[in-house]
Design an enzyme around this catalytic site. Structure first.
Site, PDB file in Angstrom:
ATOM      1  N   GLU A 134       0.820  -1.218   0.000  1.00 54.72           N
ATOM      2  CA  GLU A 134       0.000   0.000   0.000  1.00 54.72           C
ATOM      3  C   GLU A 134       0.852   1.265   0.000  1.00 54.72           C
ATOM      4  OE1 GLU A 134      -0.501  -2.590   2.008  1.00 54.72           O
ATOM      5  OE2 GLU A 134      -2.594  -3.216   1.827  1.00 54.72           O
ATOM      6  N   PHE A 167     -11.897  -7.010  13.998  1.00 55.29           N
ATOM      7  CA  PHE A 167     -10.793  -7.479  13.164  1.00 55.29           C
ATOM      8  C   PHE A 167     -10.404  -6.391  12.156  1.00 55.29           C
ATOM      9  CE2 PHE A 167      -9.260  -9.728   9.310  1.00 55.29           C
ATOM     10  CZ  PHE A 167      -8.062 -10.157   9.846  1.00 55.29           C
ATOM     11  N   GLN A 168      -9.131  -6.074  12.127  1.00 50.44           N
ATOM     12  CA  GLN A 168      -8.573  -5.050  11.239  1.00 50.44           C
ATOM     13  C   GLN A 168      -9.215  -3.675  11.425  1.00 50.44           C
ATOM     14  OE1 GLN A 168      -8.342  -6.754   7.226  1.00 50.44           O
ATOM     15  NE2 GLN A 168      -6.328  -7.568   7.758  1.00 50.44           N
ATOM     16  N   LYS A 189     -17.813  -0.248   6.125  1.00 44.79           N
ATOM     17  CA  LYS A 189     -18.265  -1.257   5.166  1.00 44.79           C
ATOM     18  C   LYS A 189     -19.780  -1.156   4.914  1.00 44.79           C
ATOM     19  CE  LYS A 189     -17.148  -5.993   3.900  1.00 44.79           C
ATOM     20  NZ  LYS A 189     -16.495  -7.243   4.336  1.00 44.79           N
ATOM     21  N   MET A 232      24.569   8.283   1.844  1.00 47.89           N
ATOM     22  CA  MET A 232      24.474   9.598   2.471  1.00 47.89           C
ATOM     23  C   MET A 232      24.748   9.520   3.972  1.00 47.89           C
ATOM     24  SD  MET A 232      24.187  12.695   1.998  1.00 47.89           S
ATOM     25  CE  MET A 232      23.345  13.325   0.545  1.00 47.89           C
TER      26      MET A 232
HETATM   27  C1  LIG Z   1      12.695   5.526   5.094  1.00 49.68           C
HETATM   28  C2  LIG Z   1      13.999   6.149   5.410  1.00 49.68           C
HETATM   29  N1  LIG Z   1      14.818   5.580   6.337  1.00 49.68           N
HETATM   30  C3  LIG Z   1      16.017   6.138   6.617  1.00 49.68           C
HETATM   31  C4  LIG Z   1      16.421   7.277   5.996  1.00 49.68           C
HETATM   32  C5  LIG Z   1      17.756   7.928   6.335  1.00 49.68           C
HETATM   33  N2  LIG Z   1      18.635   7.954   5.155  1.00 49.68           N
HETATM   34  C6  LIG Z   1      18.771   9.045   4.401  1.00 49.68           C
HETATM   35  S1  LIG Z   1      19.778   8.814   3.096  1.00 49.68           S
HETATM   36  C7  LIG Z   1      20.083   7.242   3.560  1.00 49.68           C
HETATM   37  C8  LIG Z   1      21.013   6.368   2.768  1.00 49.68           C
HETATM   38  C9  LIG Z   1      20.469   6.017   1.450  1.00 49.68           C
HETATM   39  O1  LIG Z   1      21.280   5.036   0.904  1.00 49.68           O
HETATM   40  P1  LIG Z   1      21.071   4.555  -0.582  1.00 49.68           P
HETATM   41  O2  LIG Z   1      19.644   4.321  -0.853  1.00 49.68           O
HETATM   42  O3  LIG Z   1      21.988   3.425  -0.856  1.00 49.68           O
HETATM   43  O4  LIG Z   1      21.490   5.825  -1.433  1.00 49.68           O
HETATM   44  P2  LIG Z   1      22.914   6.586  -1.503  1.00 49.68           P
HETATM   45  O5  LIG Z   1      22.933   7.626  -0.442  1.00 49.68           O
HETATM   46  O6  LIG Z   1      23.980   5.565  -1.328  1.00 49.68           O
HETATM   47  O7  LIG Z   1      22.894   7.189  -2.869  1.00 49.68           O
HETATM   48  C10 LIG Z   1      19.398   6.918   4.728  1.00 49.68           C
HETATM   49  C11 LIG Z   1      19.476   5.624   5.414  1.00 49.68           C
HETATM   50  C12 LIG Z   1      15.520   7.857   5.074  1.00 49.68           C
HETATM   51  N3  LIG Z   1      15.792   8.997   4.440  1.00 49.68           N
HETATM   52  N4  LIG Z   1      14.347   7.258   4.780  1.00 49.68           N
END
Ligand SMILES: Cc1ncc(C[n+]2csc(CCOP(=O)(O)OP(=O)(O)O)c2C)c(N)n1
Lengths: 175, 577
Positions: free
Chosen positions: B67, B129-130, B179, B492
């Protein structure tokens, strides 16, 4: 900026989810609602929230802007204590025997300008309307004798200046 | 277009005939011009799915594999088309899976409507439920939400939902339908909504504010425009361009404003913000009048507020009064829809040029080019850079593609280097930074703009957050191009660990599966590139394909994105390395 007391008045449609939405705005900013009252307003079908906060004017402005943004909110205002006439109400439930045994209680009732709402064999109820300080004072005076139950309402307030909600509603409708 | 819509509406008004709430819901969607929705079925929404089955020739339902993906697909659709995207789910876990997409749409002002099934009215509050309180849960992340408990409420509430989602500052709306309301029958008629008494979507522009703004702008020596998504949402691209060209004022964009003005426009000076361009950030603190249009001074844009544009007078063109003075105190607020306010101010603006001031942006660009850009785009080291991949995509797509990005280093690199000739072409999760956004959003974008090339740029981390959507792509033959820039790290976060946590790489190193095999498992053509000499032909082959295509590019593992404003630092302290 210093913290101050502000009364926020919100005119809104009567909608089940709105209280949740409005309280969420405070929650999100970690700001405590000191008191909250919801009632009808001077306009048929329009509700009024009266919310008291103790915070800076800057925060209050931002909160009011966010509140006003909610779909069902017609208008939100904030005012300082000087700009409003405000009151709270309190109820004190006290054992009936004290009314007859303790002369002092009768003096407190007289001096505090409170009313006896009901008297039964077991208890009587005092109602007091006024500023928070007056109610607190009365509470302190009665406490040594034993208070069976106590409750205080949220602040209700009207402003010295006009709110002009009716004009606003007309403008909304013609837009 | 209008007549088709009118006909549809007329056909939908089955006066005098009773239909079920579920069928009524379909007629509402059709009357609003919806012919595509995303979703996932379940117990509490089954009556609606039964009607979807009957109406499948008029209304396509795309089954995503989660979803959350349905919400992002609806967002991707909304962002390329400017229309309202629709997602549907069952109660309980189906509904809670929508929350991330709602939050993303809320912070990025994306018009979507989520429809959830709910337990029957008589079971509300019984922990059936749900059963989950999705109204309570979604309140902070929706522009509006409403629980329908009677079939007869459906037309009016759905009309209102569409109106609220798309009007003013757009946003997500959730409608929860018990529902019993789906089963019950009533006489259906549909009236589109064009106003809600307590809701004023667009403030009326104040001519006095426009005049003062114009004279301030005309007298400025070093004026500077920063525009955001308000231009795209308000479809004010032509008005922005006219304003920029007549005034001769250099213009920079926020990440969500990207593509509103073509990249190669001579007055387009680049991106502001944490990983934005050097000049646009540094010169924010040297302009004399800052003209912010349809942007909200996000902290990723402003850095430290105490040192943000303090020397400048600030004019803020904004549709949402709550954004004015929220983060940055402005001198003049021009409230209203950007299309309207910009066209009103244009005749008052003197024809001008600011060559010397503009050349400061060029000088700063040259510095940035030497320090960062050249190395990103024309690397001489053996490892592939993310920047050169984006540059190849620019070349192969002639700057015409819709670029959908996930969150992380690849997102910043893509937004820095992707070039655009057309608006509504940059789709990214800006305010929420939702990893997992890109793959499903690309599905929605492609379905919304079938004639266009849609390229999703994703990190190896975020890819695995909604990787199941490869199945949706396969099933629907959605010809998206998927590029995973694989650095085997949560890049990042790893960069921050390197710079601010003494290279302690806590949980950012990833042992990845064979992404090519996974794509092939979904019958999607796939290729992996590990060497520079193979890059161009691989990108060309991908772009030439008229089917879905997966390209993994193994890039340098520990590259960093620069320039960078360390969090909490001033825009003038942006680091080039
Ligand atoms: C749902 C979610 N969880 C955690 C983060 C924190 N976060 C920001 S950038 C990142 C790393 C992303 O890694 P990747 O997808 O491999 O991309 P890259 O930075 O290597 O290009 C994380 C964990 C986020 N932005 N979103």
């Amino acid at each position: 900026m210093d913290n101050k007391w502000f009364t926020i008045s919100v005119y809104s449609e009567n909608h089940v989810g709105l209280l949740n939405r409005i309280s969420g705005i405070f929650l999100k900013r970690h700001i405590n609602i000191e008191s909250l009252n919801v009632s009808k307003s001077e306009i048929d079908g329009v509700s009024k929230f009266t919310i008291v906060v103790f915070t800076t004017e800057n925060w209050t402005q931002k909160i009011v802007a966010q509140i006003e943004k909610q779909i069902e909110v017609i208008k939100a205002f904030y005012h300082t204590d000087e700009e409003t006439i405000f009151q709270e109400s309190a109820l004190f439930k006290i054992a009936s025997n004290l009314l007859f045994d303790e002369r002092q209680i009768q003096n407190i009732i007289k001096e505090s300008n409170s009313q006896i709402v009901t008297v039964s064999r077991e208890f009587f109820v005092l109602a007091k309307t006024g500023r928070r300080g007056e109610i607190d004072e009365m509470y302190q005076d009665l406490k040594p004798f034993g208070i069976m139950q106590f409750v205080r309402s949220g602040r209700i307030a009207v402003t010295k200046a006009e709110m002009q909600i009716t004009a606003l509603l007309k403008e909304f409708q013609t837009n | 277009m209008e007549t088709v819509k009118a006909k549809r509406t007329a056909a939908s008004n089955k006066v005098g005939i009773k239909i079920s709430g579920a069928e009524a819901l379909i007629h509402c969607l059709l009357a609003e011009g919806v012919d595509l929705i995303y979703g996932y079925p379940g117990g509490a929404i089954m009556p609606v799915y039964d009607e979807l089955y009957k109406f499948q020739d008029k209304l396509t339902h795309v089954l995503t594999r989660h979803e959350q993906a349905a919400t992002h697909a609806a967002q991707g659709f909304a962002r390329v088309t400017g229309k309202v995207g629709v997602a549907m789910a069952t109660s309980g876990p189906g509904a809670t899976n929508l929350v991330t997409g709602l939050a993303d749409a809320q912070i990025d002002s994306t018009p979507i409507i989520c429809i959830t099934g709910q337990v029957p009215r008589h079971l509300l509050g019984s922990d059936a439920f749900q059963e989950t309180d999705i109204i309570g849960i979604s309140t902070p992340v929706t522009k509006w939400n409403y629980q329908i408990t009677k079939a007869s409420e459906i037309p009016e509430i759905m009309a209102r939902a569409f109106y609220i989602a798309r009007s003013g500052r757009p946003g997500p709306v959730l409608i929860d339908i018990t529902k019993n309301a789906q089963f019950d029958e009533f006489e259906f008629t549909y009236e589109p909504c064009n106003g809600v008494r307590s809701y004023k979507p667009v403030p009326k522009p104040d001519p006095a504010a426009i005049e003062t703004a114009a004279s301030l702008i005309n007298s400025a020596k070093r004026p500077y425009i920063v525009f955001g998504q308000g231009i795209i949402l308000g479809e004010a691209e032509a008005e922005l361009k006219a304003f920029v060209e007549k005034s001769g004022i250099p213009a920079a964009w926020t990440i969500l404003g990207l593509s509103a003005l073509e990249t190669d426009h001579p007055l387009n000076v680049g991106m502001v913000g944490m990983h934005g361009n050097y000049g646009p950030n540094v010169l924010t603190n040297e302009c004399d009048v800052l003209i912010a249009i349809g942007m909200r001074f996000d902290d990723r844009v402003t850095g430290n507020l105490a040192t943000y544009a303090k020397q400048a007078k600030i004019v803020h063109f904004e549709i949402d009064p709550a954004e004015v003075n929220k983060n940055v105190k402005v001198d003049i607020a021009v409230l209203g829809d950007a299309k309207e306010t910009l066209s009103q101010i244009l005749p008052l603006i003197d024809k001008n040029s600011h060559e010397e001031w503009l050349s400061e942006f060029h000088k700063k660009y040259e510095e940035e080019y030497q320090a960062v850009i050249d190395g990103d785009l024309n690397p001489t080291k053996p490892g592939l850079t993310m920047g050169e991949v984006i540059e190849e995509i620019n070349l192969a797509s002639k700057n015409e593609a819709v670029i959908v990005t996930d969150v992380g280093q690849h997102q910043m690199i893509a937004c820095r280097y992707a070039k655009f000739n057309q608006t509504k072409s940059n789709i990214t999760s800006g305010g929420l930074g939702t990893m997992g956004f890109a793959l499903p959003a690309a599905i929605g974008a492609k379905m919304g703009a079938q004639e266009r090339e849609v390229v999703a740029i994703i990190g190896d981390g975020g890819y695995q957050m909604n990787i199941q959507e490869l199945a949706t792509i396969f099933q629907n033959k959605t010809a998206v191009k998927i590029v995973v820039l694989n650095n085997d790290h949560l890049g990042m976060v790893r960069q921050w660990q390197e710079l601010f946590f003494e290279s302690r790489y806590a949980s950012t190193v990833m042992t990845n599966p064979d992404f090519v095999k996974i794509a092939e498992g979904y019958y999607i053509k796939a290729q992996r590139v590990e060497a520079r000499e193979d890059l161009r032909s691989a990108v060309e082959e991908m772009m030439a394909s008229d089917e879905p295509y997966f390209l993994e590019v193994r890039v340098e593992k520990e590259d960093n994105v620069f320039p960078m404003i360390p969090s909490g630092a001033s825009v003038s302290d942006i680091r080039l390395k």
